[in-house]
Design a protein around this motif. Structure first.
Motif, PDB file in Angstrom:
ATOM      1  N   GLN A  86       0.833  -1.209   0.000  1.00  0.00           N
ATOM      2  CA  GLN A  86       0.000   0.000   0.000  1.00  0.00           C
ATOM      3  C   GLN A  86       0.867   1.257   0.000  1.00  0.00           C
ATOM      4  OE1 GLN A  86      -3.214  -0.111  -0.345  1.00  0.00           O
ATOM      5  NE2 GLN A  86      -3.578   2.067  -0.227  1.00  0.00           N
ATOM      6  N   THR A 100     -13.046   3.843  -2.592  1.00  0.00           N
ATOM      7  CA  THR A 100     -12.062   3.981  -1.519  1.00  0.00           C
ATOM      8  C   THR A 100     -10.824   4.683  -2.056  1.00  0.00           C
ATOM      9  OG1 THR A 100     -12.831   1.965  -0.439  1.00  0.00           O
ATOM     10  CG2 THR A 100     -10.659   2.769   0.185  1.00  0.00           C
ATOM     11  N   SER A 115      -7.111   6.018  -1.662  1.00  0.00           N
ATOM     12  CA  SER A 115      -5.991   5.527  -0.877  1.00  0.00           C
ATOM     13  C   SER A 115      -4.878   6.553  -0.675  1.00  0.00           C
ATOM     14  CB  SER A 115      -5.465   4.273  -1.556  1.00  0.00           C
ATOM     15  OG  SER A 115      -4.136   4.196  -1.620  1.00  0.00           O
ATOM     16  N   GLU A 171      -7.963   2.442  -3.921  1.00  0.00           N
ATOM     17  CA  GLU A 171      -7.409   1.419  -3.039  1.00  0.00           C
ATOM     18  C   GLU A 171      -6.561   0.397  -3.785  1.00  0.00           C
ATOM     19  OE1 GLU A 171      -9.189  -1.190   0.652  1.00  0.00           O
ATOM     20  OE2 GLU A 171     -10.378  -1.016  -1.164  1.00  0.00           O
ATOM     21  N   ASP A 172      -6.924   0.107  -5.035  1.00  0.00           N
ATOM     22  CA  ASP A 172      -6.171  -0.878  -5.812  1.00  0.00           C
ATOM     23  C   ASP A 172      -5.001  -0.265  -6.563  1.00  0.00           C
ATOM     24  OD1 ASP A 172      -7.445   0.538  -7.785  1.00  0.00           O
ATOM     25  OD2 ASP A 172      -8.474  -1.163  -8.676  1.00  0.00           O
TER      26      ASP A 172
END
Length: 238
Positions: free
Chosen positions: A48, A172, A174, A211-212
């Motif tokens: 991440q 989402t 990130s 998020e990805d």
């Protein structure tokens, strides 16, 4: 330094040294967990961190890949910030308003294709708006966003786009890769911000990620120097 940060730094060095090349898939999380003698949760946090830095991205069911533009993002790391919270979030208890100057859709140019990792046939929104805090001009935003992310309307743009994406569209967010610099006010800045031609303005250029690791926003925000500052917390213990 936390374990996940050590792992993230280790993977980053391997990418820079050419152990993993642009477009190449990394070992899966189980393999990395075994290699670094840790848990998948820790590996996930390490990946991440690399996603937020713009070095890798993930494809559901396919794995984690090295971004083709990772060298450019590494070159820019010295001026990057990673919390795309939005004006509404960062100024609680303030009255935030927006004036929409432009909302259009077209095909992306080469730079936009590269930054957003999309093809030449994937349309994007072109958004321009002025943000106000308690009735005073705060920023002039120019944003490019793939139309596939969500339906964006003038009503949405008059409020918080990030709130709309996260709360109503289930997206989402990130992190982001940001470059902060100074510039001279353009004729557009004069009209939008009420500054004088060639006045200094603060410019934040950023790519924000889901998020990805997929980019969903390529934007440039410009701020009058009289009311602009950048605050960064530096923790020497990590």
């Amino acid at each position: 330094m936390y374990k996940y940060q050590e792992i993230s730094e280790n993977i980053r060095k391997k990418i820079v040294q050419g152990n993993f090349k642009a477009g190449e898939v990394l070992p899966d999380q189980n393999q990395l967990a075994e290699e670094f003698n840790t848990t998948r949760i820790t590996i996930r946090k390490a990946i991440q961190a690399l996603i937020i830095e713009g070095i890798v991205y993930t494809k559901r069911g396919a794995g984690t890949f090295v971004r083709k533009d990772y060298l450019q993002n590494l070159d820019d790391m010295g001026n990057s910030f990673d919390k795309p919270l939005g004006t509404t979030h960062t100024h609680p208890n303030k009255k935030i308003e927006s004036k929409v100057l432009k909302l259009d859709a077209r095909l992306p140019n080469p730079e936009e294709q590269q930054r957003l990792m999309i093809t030449a046939t994937e349309p994007v929104y072109v958004i321009e708006r002025v943000r106000y805090i308690d009735g005073k001009v705060y920023s002039f935003e120019h944003t490019i966003m793939p139309t596939a992310i969500a339906e964006i309307t003038e009503t949405v743009l008059k409020h918080s786009v990030y709130h709309y994406l996260t709360k109503e569209c289930g997206v989402t967010i990130s992190g982001s890769h940001r470059i902060v610099r100074a510039d001279k006010a353009t004729s557009k800045d004069v009209q939008a911000l009420g500054v004088k031609k060639d006045d200094p303005v603060l410019v934040i250029k950023q790519v924000s990620y889901l998020e990805d690791g997929k980019p969903f926003e390529f934007s440039e925000s410009r701020f009058p120097y009289q009311t602009s500052q950048v605050v960064a917390d530096v923790d020497l213990n990590n």
